[in-house]
Design a protein around this motif. Structure first.
Motif, PDB file in Angstrom:
ATOM      1  N   ALA A 261       0.835  -1.206   0.000  1.00 15.58           N
ATOM      2  CA  ALA A 261       0.000   0.000   0.000  1.00 15.58           C
ATOM      3  C   ALA A 261       0.867   1.254   0.000  1.00 15.58           C
ATOM      4  CB  ALA A 261      -0.910  -0.003   1.223  1.00 15.58           C
ATOM      5  N   TYR A 262       0.413   2.281  -0.697  1.00 19.25           N
ATOM      6  CA  TYR A 262       1.219   3.500  -0.857  1.00 19.25           C
ATOM      7  C   TYR A 262       1.474   4.208   0.472  1.00 19.25           C
ATOM      8  CZ  TYR A 262       3.196   7.688  -2.877  1.00 19.25           C
ATOM      9  OH  TYR A 262       4.059   8.704  -3.198  1.00 19.25           O
ATOM     10  N   LYS A 263       0.646   3.987   1.463  1.00 17.76           N
ATOM     11  CA  LYS A 263       0.846   4.638   2.763  1.00 17.76           C
ATOM     12  C   LYS A 263       2.219   4.285   3.352  1.00 17.76           C
ATOM     13  CE  LYS A 263      -1.442   1.027   5.538  1.00 17.76           C
ATOM     14  NZ  LYS A 263      -2.532   0.752   6.495  1.00 17.76           N
ATOM     15  N   HIS A 264       2.720   3.106   3.009  1.00 17.06           N
ATOM     16  CA  HIS A 264       4.044   2.710   3.514  1.00 17.06           C
ATOM     17  C   HIS A 264       5.161   3.476   2.795  1.00 17.06           C
ATOM     18  CE1 HIS A 264       2.248  -0.417   5.934  1.00 17.06           C
ATOM     19  NE2 HIS A 264       1.601  -0.874   4.879  1.00 17.06           N
ATOM     20  N   ILE A 265       4.903   3.858   1.547  1.00 16.75           N
ATOM     21  CA  ILE A 265       5.848   4.697   0.803  1.00 16.75           C
ATOM     22  C   ILE A 265       5.930   6.069   1.458  1.00 16.75           C
ATOM     23  CG2 ILE A 265       6.477   5.615  -1.459  1.00 16.75           C
ATOM     24  CD1 ILE A 265       6.213   2.560  -1.384  1.00 16.75           C
ATOM     25  N   GLU A 266       4.786   6.587   1.845  1.00 13.74           N
ATOM     26  CA  GLU A 266       4.746   7.912   2.470  1.00 13.74           C
ATOM     27  C   GLU A 266       5.548   7.936   3.764  1.00 13.74           C
ATOM     28  OE1 GLU A 266       0.502   8.225   2.659  1.00 13.74           O
ATOM     29  OE2 GLU A 266       0.402   9.484   0.855  1.00 13.74           O
ATOM     30  N   LYS A 267       5.477   6.855   4.539  1.00 16.95           N
ATOM     31  CA  LYS A 267       6.248   6.766   5.789  1.00 16.95           C
ATOM     32  C   LYS A 267       7.749   6.738   5.491  1.00 16.95           C
ATOM     33  CE  LYS A 267       2.720   4.303   8.475  1.00 16.95           C
ATOM     34  NZ  LYS A 267       2.384   3.020   9.157  1.00 16.95           N
ATOM     35  N   MET A 268       8.132   5.976   4.469  1.00 12.06           N
ATOM     36  CA  MET A 268       9.541   5.898   4.100  1.00 12.06           C
ATOM     37  C   MET A 268      10.043   7.244   3.583  1.00 12.06           C
ATOM     38  SD  MET A 268      11.483   3.552   1.260  1.00 12.06           S
ATOM     39  CE  MET A 268      10.541   2.090   1.644  1.00 12.06           C
ATOM     40  N   LYS A 269       9.241   7.896   2.779  1.00 12.30           N
ATOM     41  CA  LYS A 269       9.614   9.191   2.213  1.00 12.30           C
ATOM     42  C   LYS A 269       9.837  10.221   3.327  1.00 12.30           C
ATOM     43  CE  LYS A 269       7.216  10.153  -1.430  1.00 12.30           C
ATOM     44  NZ  LYS A 269       6.199  10.669  -2.371  1.00 12.30           N
ATOM     45  N   LYS A 270       8.958  10.206   4.312  1.00 14.27           N
ATOM     46  CA  LYS A 270       9.072  11.128   5.446  1.00 14.27           C
ATOM     47  C   LYS A 270      10.344  10.857   6.234  1.00 14.27           C
ATOM     48  CE  LYS A 270       6.617  12.689   9.596  1.00 14.27           C
ATOM     49  NZ  LYS A 270       5.393  12.520  10.440  1.00 14.27           N
ATOM     50  N   MET A 271      10.622   9.579   6.487  1.00 12.81           N
ATOM     51  CA  MET A 271      11.799   9.211   7.268  1.00 12.81           C
ATOM     52  C   MET A 271      13.093   9.609   6.563  1.00 12.81           C
ATOM     53  SD  MET A 271      13.535   5.633   8.152  1.00 12.81           S
ATOM     54  CE  MET A 271      14.534   5.973   6.713  1.00 12.81           C
ATOM     55  N   THR A 272      13.183   9.339   5.256  1.00 12.88           N
ATOM     56  CA  THR A 272      14.411   9.663   4.530  1.00 12.88           C
ATOM     57  C   THR A 272      14.572  11.171   4.358  1.00 12.88           C
ATOM     58  OG1 THR A 272      13.246   9.252   2.429  1.00 12.88           O
ATOM     59  CG2 THR A 272      14.588   7.461   3.322  1.00 12.88           C
ATOM     60  N   HIS A 273      13.468  11.881   4.245  1.00  7.79           N
ATOM     61  CA  HIS A 273      13.545  13.348   4.171  1.00  7.79           C
ATOM     62  C   HIS A 273      14.139  13.897   5.462  1.00  7.79           C
ATOM     63  CE1 HIS A 273      12.492  17.448   3.051  1.00  7.79           C
ATOM     64  NE2 HIS A 273      11.935  17.601   4.239  1.00  7.79           N
ATOM     65  N   GLN A 274      13.691  13.374   6.594  1.00  9.63           N
ATOM     66  CA  GLN A 274      14.230  13.796   7.889  1.00  9.63           C
ATOM     67  C   GLN A 274      15.712  13.431   7.999  1.00  9.63           C
ATOM     68  OE1 GLN A 274      11.497  11.750  10.484  1.00  9.63           O
ATOM     69  NE2 GLN A 274      10.079  13.480  10.582  1.00  9.63           N
ATOM     70  N   ARG A 275      16.066  12.256   7.517  1.00  9.53           N
ATOM     71  CA  ARG A 275      17.459  11.813   7.585  1.00  9.53           C
ATOM     72  C   ARG A 275      18.368  12.746   6.786  1.00  9.53           C
ATOM     73  NH1 ARG A 275      18.070   5.675   7.064  1.00  9.53           N
ATOM     74  NH2 ARG A 275      17.729   5.922   9.300  1.00  9.53           N
ATOM     75  N   LYS A 276      17.924  13.134   5.609  1.00 11.09           N
ATOM     76  CA  LYS A 276      18.746  14.007   4.764  1.00 11.09           C
ATOM     77  C   LYS A 276      18.929  15.393   5.375  1.00 11.09           C
ATOM     78  CE  LYS A 276      17.523  11.492   0.583  1.00 11.09           C
ATOM     79  NZ  LYS A 276      16.639  11.404  -0.582  1.00 11.09           N
ATOM     80  N   ASN A 277      17.997  15.791   6.242  1.00  8.33           N
ATOM     81  CA  ASN A 277      18.131  17.080   6.922  1.00  8.33           C
ATOM     82  C   ASN A 277      19.077  17.007   8.113  1.00  8.33           C
ATOM     83  OD1 ASN A 277      16.414  18.522   5.244  1.00  8.33           O
ATOM     84  ND2 ASN A 277      14.585  17.993   6.420  1.00  8.33           N
ATOM     85  N   ILE A 278      19.327  15.776   8.564  1.00 10.78           N
ATOM     86  CA  ILE A 278      20.179  15.579   9.748  1.00 10.78           C
ATOM     87  C   ILE A 278      21.586  15.127   9.369  1.00 10.78           C
ATOM     88  CG2 ILE A 278      20.475  14.206  11.860  1.00 10.78           C
ATOM     89  CD1 ILE A 278      17.382  13.994  11.944  1.00 10.78           C
ATOM     90  N   VAL A 279      21.666  14.180   8.426  1.00 10.14           N
ATOM     91  CA  VAL A 279      22.935  13.571   8.066  1.00 10.14           C
ATOM     92  C   VAL A 279      23.663  14.431   7.030  1.00 10.14           C
ATOM     93  CG1 VAL A 279      24.004  11.550   6.965  1.00 10.14           C
ATOM     94  CG2 VAL A 279      22.074  11.240   8.526  1.00 10.14           C
ATOM     95  N   GLU A 280      24.962  14.533   7.188  1.00 10.34           N
ATOM     96  CA  GLU A 280      25.769  15.169   6.146  1.00 10.34           C
ATOM     97  C   GLU A 280      26.021  14.151   5.051  1.00 10.34           C
ATOM     98  OE1 GLU A 280      30.130  17.293   5.519  1.00 10.34           O
ATOM     99  OE2 GLU A 280      29.401  16.899   7.556  1.00 10.34           O
ATOM    100  N   ILE A 281      25.350  14.339   3.903  1.00 10.29           N
ATOM    101  CA  ILE A 281      25.398  13.357   2.818  1.00 10.29           C
ATOM    102  C   ILE A 281      26.810  13.234   2.271  1.00 10.29           C
ATOM    103  CG2 ILE A 281      24.486  12.734   0.545  1.00 10.29           C
ATOM    104  CD1 ILE A 281      22.419  12.637   2.812  1.00 10.29           C
ATOM    105  N   LYS A 282      27.263  11.979   2.185  1.00  5.34           N
ATOM    106  CA  LYS A 282      28.589  11.706   1.634  1.00  5.34           C
ATOM    107  C   LYS A 282      28.548  11.880   0.120  1.00  5.34           C
ATOM    108  CE  LYS A 282      30.792  10.021   5.371  1.00  5.34           C
ATOM    109  NZ  LYS A 282      32.098  10.464   5.877  1.00  5.34           N
ATOM    110  N   LYS A 283      29.429  12.674  -0.401  1.00  3.45           N
ATOM    111  CA  LYS A 283      29.478  12.925  -1.846  1.00  3.45           C
ATOM    112  C   LYS A 283      30.640  12.187  -2.504  1.00  3.45           C
ATOM    113  CE  LYS A 283      25.960  15.716  -2.259  1.00  3.45           C
ATOM    114  NZ  LYS A 283      24.798  15.394  -3.126  1.00  3.45           N
TER     115      LYS A 283
END
Length: 283
Positions: A261-283
């Motif tokens: 179900a797409y609702k599980h995608i929404e949860k994942m999207k929210k979690m990764t969005h928060q992670r990208k705001n916290i973690v310094e992305i390795k380039k």
């Protein structure tokens, strides 16, 4: 009709038969809202499919199935929503592709000892530039008449039980989890029902895994329920997908049938969005 997604699809960039574009078009025909191409140790198919996904207005989620080790066995970890423009991840996956080549050579040696006349160059040609794996060897064995189908090749020669221990240079599962998080992605245990004990699942959770692939063709209702409950108990993401490898000429295809179900995608999207705001992305 509730929105659905298929988050486990293999294409011709690894050991699948579909082109990335075909995968998107079939997902659209099946009325999916989203899909993820999760080839083994490469996400090149994502770029190939992005244009047609945008044209069809279907969400294409960056994905890859990464091979690692857990003790003396392989551990497959699905990664989603990671940054796709980082040389950090691409350099790591390049080393993975080299590890795949070394491992298939070890598998070929075992098959040769069983009396099969097959060479690495034949399997490499069958892979045709894709990330090489056992399915390519299975097709060669079928073409040469040793078996009647790739499925029989796995039963007679290529299953984990038949092969036993094969030396490999894949990284530890904890290292893969760390790498995925360093590029802002979500890391998910792939198809656990056919691979891991309850104790091994605890090791994944202790290592910081983000979720579990609860819905998979190899999971019956009892296993789906078991892993769904494990996710609920531990605050983990739930994912699922068809693990499609078949081509367009297949009589039956799980793509778009085994979904989440797409609702599980929404949860994942929210979690990764928060992670990208916290973690310094390795380039």
């Amino acid at each position: 009709m509730p929105s659905k997604a298929d988050l486990h699809i293999h294409t011709s960039f690894s050991d699948g038969r579909l082109s990335p574009q075909d995968a998107v078009e079939i997902a659209n025909e099946k009325k999916l809202s989203a899909l993820s191409i999760t080839d083994h140790d490469t996400y090149k198919g994502y770029f190939e499919a992005k244009k047609v996904a945008d044209e069809l207005e279907i969400e294409l989620i960056p994905g890859v199935e990464i091979t690692s080790t857990l003790g003396d066995k392989e551990a497959h970890i699905l990664a989603y929503y990671f940054e796709t423009d980082t040389s950090y991840l691409e350099d790591f996956l390049k080393s993975q592709r080299n590890a795949r080549k070394s491992r298939i050579k070890g598998i070929i040696k075992k098959v040769q000892k069983a009396g099969v006349n097959v060479e690495y160059d034949e399997v490499w040609a069958e892979a045709n530039g894709a990330n090489i794996g056992r399915p390519h060897l299975a097709r060669v064995l079928t073409q040469k008449g040793y078996v009647s189908s790739p499925k029989e090749a796995f039963i007679r020669y290529l299953s984990n039980q038949k092969l036993g221990s094969i030396e490999n240079t894949y990284p530890d599962y904890r290292e893969v989890i760390r790498i995925v998080k360093n590029v802002g992605g979500a890391c998910i245990v792939a198809h656990p029902g056919r691979m891991y004990s309850s104790e091994e699942m605890k090791l994944f959770i202790e290592a910081g895994i983000d979720g579990i692939e609860c819905i998979h063709p190899s999971h019956n209702y009892k296993l789906q329920k078991k892993y769904t409950e494990l996710c609920s108990e531990n605050g983990l993401l739930m994912t699922g997908g068809s693990d499609t490898h078949e081509g367009k000429d297949a009589g039956y295809m799980n793509l778009g049938v085994v979904t989440i179900a797409y609702k599980h995608i929404e949860k994942m999207k929210k979690m990764t969005h928060q992670r990208k705001n916290i973690v310094e992305i390795k380039k």
